[in-house]
Scaffold this active site. Structure first.
Site, mmCIF file in Angstrom:
data_model
loop_
_atom_site.group_PDB
_atom_site.id
_atom_site.type_symbol
_atom_site.label_atom_id
_atom_site.label_comp_id
_atom_site.label_asym_id
_atom_site.label_seq_id
_atom_site.Cartn_x
_atom_site.Cartn_y
_atom_site.Cartn_z
ATOM 1 N N ALA A 28 2.979 -0.233 33.336
ATOM 2 C CA ALA A 28 2.250 -0.673 34.533
ATOM 3 C C ALA A 28 0.969 0.148 34.621
ATOM 4 O O ALA A 28 0.820 1.166 33.942
ATOM 5 C CB ALA A 28 3.110 -0.493 35.782
ATOM 6 N N TYR A 29 0.053 -0.295 35.485
ATOM 7 C CA TYR A 29 -1.293 0.272 35.520
ATOM 8 C C TYR A 29 -1.613 0.912 36.862
ATOM 9 O O TYR A 29 -1.511 0.268 37.907
ATOM 10 C CB TYR A 29 -2.311 -0.820 35.182
ATOM 11 C CG TYR A 29 -2.160 -1.241 33.746
ATOM 12 C CD1 TYR A 29 -2.917 -0.642 32.751
ATOM 13 C CD2 TYR A 29 -1.206 -2.176 33.374
ATOM 14 C CE1 TYR A 29 -2.735 -0.976 31.427
ATOM 15 C CE2 TYR A 29 -1.016 -2.523 32.051
ATOM 16 C CZ TYR A 29 -1.786 -1.921 31.071
ATOM 17 O OH TYR A 29 -1.590 -2.246 29.754
ATOM 18 N N LEU A 30 -1.990 2.183 36.807
ATOM 19 C CA LEU A 30 -2.486 2.885 37.988
ATOM 20 C C LEU A 30 -3.912 2.430 38.285
ATOM 21 O O LEU A 30 -4.340 2.414 39.429
ATOM 22 C CB LEU A 30 -2.462 4.395 37.763
ATOM 23 C CG LEU A 30 -1.065 5.005 37.736
ATOM 24 C CD1 LEU A 30 -1.088 6.376 37.081
ATOM 25 C CD2 LEU A 30 -0.519 5.095 39.145
#
Length: 153
Positions: A28-30
């Site tokens: 997942a992407y911050l």
């Protein structure tokens, strides 16, 4: 500075007989923007944070920095991400001196199967296996960060 040089392809045939190893991946992407991405990845029992810069004009290269982080930290940090997690199985295939990583996606990207090959230079030649399909290098809709924020069309 570390540079990632990779090409991406869709799959058009049966690659499974050539698989040497498979591992489950959750990522997942911050931060996911064209200028930079900050990704969390859980790969089996290991976890990493990766920072990537913008791609060059042809989409082959970009700077990349990757660091191991504690698995439990990664599991907690995923809840801070701006995207849904991407769930996929990565299959590793050695083919004529190169490693192909074939990702079989699940969830919002169900049905997508894509191969990547990392190279030492943009000009490096490699032989394409018969199961490799259309090249999608540089097409934003095939970047994992883009897919995490959008459904597969």
């Amino acid at each position: 500075m570390a540079i990632e040089i990779e090409r991406k392809f869709l799959i058009k045939g049966d690659f499974m007989p050539f698989v040497k190893k498979t591992i489950a991946i959750t990522q997942a992407y911050l931060c996911a923007s064209p200028q930079r991405t900050v990704r969390l990845r859980i790969k089996g029992e290991a976890a990493f944070i990766t920072i990537k810069g913008p791609s060059n004009a042809n989409g082959f290269s970009r700077c990349e920095f990757e660091y191991s982080i504690p698995l439990e930290d990664a599991k907690e940090m995923i809840s801070l991400c701006e995207s849904d997690a991407i769930i996929k199985e990565r299959h590793y295939i050695d083919f004529k001196g190169h490693l192909f990583e074939v990702d079989v996606f699940h969830g919002k990207q169900e049905g997508l199967i894509m191969a990547e090959i990392e190279l030492d230079s943009e000009e490096e030649a490699f032989e394409k296996p018969s199961w490799l399909g259309e090249e999608v290098t540089g097409r934003k809709e095939y970047y994992n960060a883009y897919m995490a924020l959008n459904s597969l069309s």
